[in-house]
Design an enzyme around this catalytic site. Structure first.
Site: not given
Length: 301
Positions: A140, A222, A225, A250
């Site tokens: 970012e 997701g 796992g 995160d």
């Protein structure tokens, strides 16, 4: 305790919950609104701190109310900030759409002052990075800043983690600085062109990522796992009904970094990180959803 240095972005998350996304030119009535602290780097720092690591946060902020939100969050979490404040810019913000039925999200981020993070900022924090056991960053903030931080850490023998989000094509020189790269399925496809749907395709992607220079890929999948190269699929940990998926990645990355810094094996760290992520999705918000270490240990029994 283990020390984690994080380079990343703080933003104020402006979250709108609605039944669906509006189309261009349309106005919809939403179900709710909330403003919470967010930003991938800051979220990961909070997750790592709540999991018991000593955490340093390297970033840039404006001089505004959102900056005060950041400092208050980090003080509560026990994070040491290493911040340059820019009076001519603003602290970042993110628009988050949350699907009211599923908890899935779509995000637009404006990083503000953090978009001006430079390699010099990392050089100014060389001692902070060298004193850590783990250095972690994302995408970012500018790429050259992230790469310089990874280089400082690699030269000092500090374990390096790159969470390649948002998805982007990355030079092999950057990937070669990473002990761990932690993409999700979409980010994996962007990096190496492999579509990940199951354990077999995840291993194919890991092989491709190693050919690009990554020491050890770790693909988050997701509800399935996470797939750690050399170990295989570590199952997801269910902690209750999904409320919101914002910040789940995160939570995973921060938990993983913290556990590595505390001396756990990579496989143990991934299992713990899956539990951190599993708890986070049962709560609203990004930073507010990060669980405490005691909660994670209780979930895992």
């Amino acid at each position: 305790m283990g020390r984690v240095a994080v380079l990343g972005v703080f933003v104020a998350d402006l979250a709108f919950r609605a039944d669906r996304m509006p189309v261009m030119g349309e106005t919809l009535l939403g179900r709710s609104f909330a403003m919470n602290p967010g930003g991938k780097g800051s979220n990961q720092a909070v997750a790592a701190a709540r999991m018991g690591a000593e955490v340093d946060m390297i970033t840039r902020l404006g001089q505004d109310d959102f900056a005060q939100m950041a400092f208050a969050l980090w003080q509560e979490a026990g994070i040491t900030p290493h911040v340059t404040q820019d009076p001519d810019s603003y602290t970042g913000a993110a628009h988050i759409f949350i699907d009211a039925s599923s908890g899935d999200n779509a995000i637009i981020i404006a990083p503000g002052a953090a978009a001006e993070i430079t390699p010099e900022d990392l050089e100014n924090n060389r001692a902070v990075i060298k004193s850590a056991r783990v250095f972690m960053t994302q995408l970012e903030q500018p790429l050259d800043a992230a790469m310089h931080g990874l280089q400082i850490a690699r030269d000092a023998g500090v374990t390096t983690i790159l969470n390649p989000a948002p998805a982007a094509e990355l030079p092999w020189e950057m990937l070669a600085l990473c002990d761990y790269v932690t993409p999700n399925e979409t980010e994996t496809h962007s990096l190496c062109g492999v579509e990940v749907t199951d354990a077999a395709s995840a291993q194919t992607a890991c092989d491709a990522l190693k050919n690009l220079g990554v020491a050890r890929p770790l693909i988050t999948m997701g509800a399935q796992g996470a797939y750690l190269d050399g170990v295989g699929l570590v199952p997801a940990v269910t902690a209750g009904d999904v409320v919101e998926t914002t910040g789940a990645g995160d939570a995973f990355n921060g938990g993983f970094a913290s556990c590595l810094a505390r001396g756990m094996s990579p496989e143990e760290a991934v299992r713990m990180a899956c539990a951190v992520a599993g708890l986070s999705v049962t709560r609203a918000g990004a930073a507010p959803s990060m669980p405490m270490r005691d909660e994670v240990l209780a979930l895992l029994g």
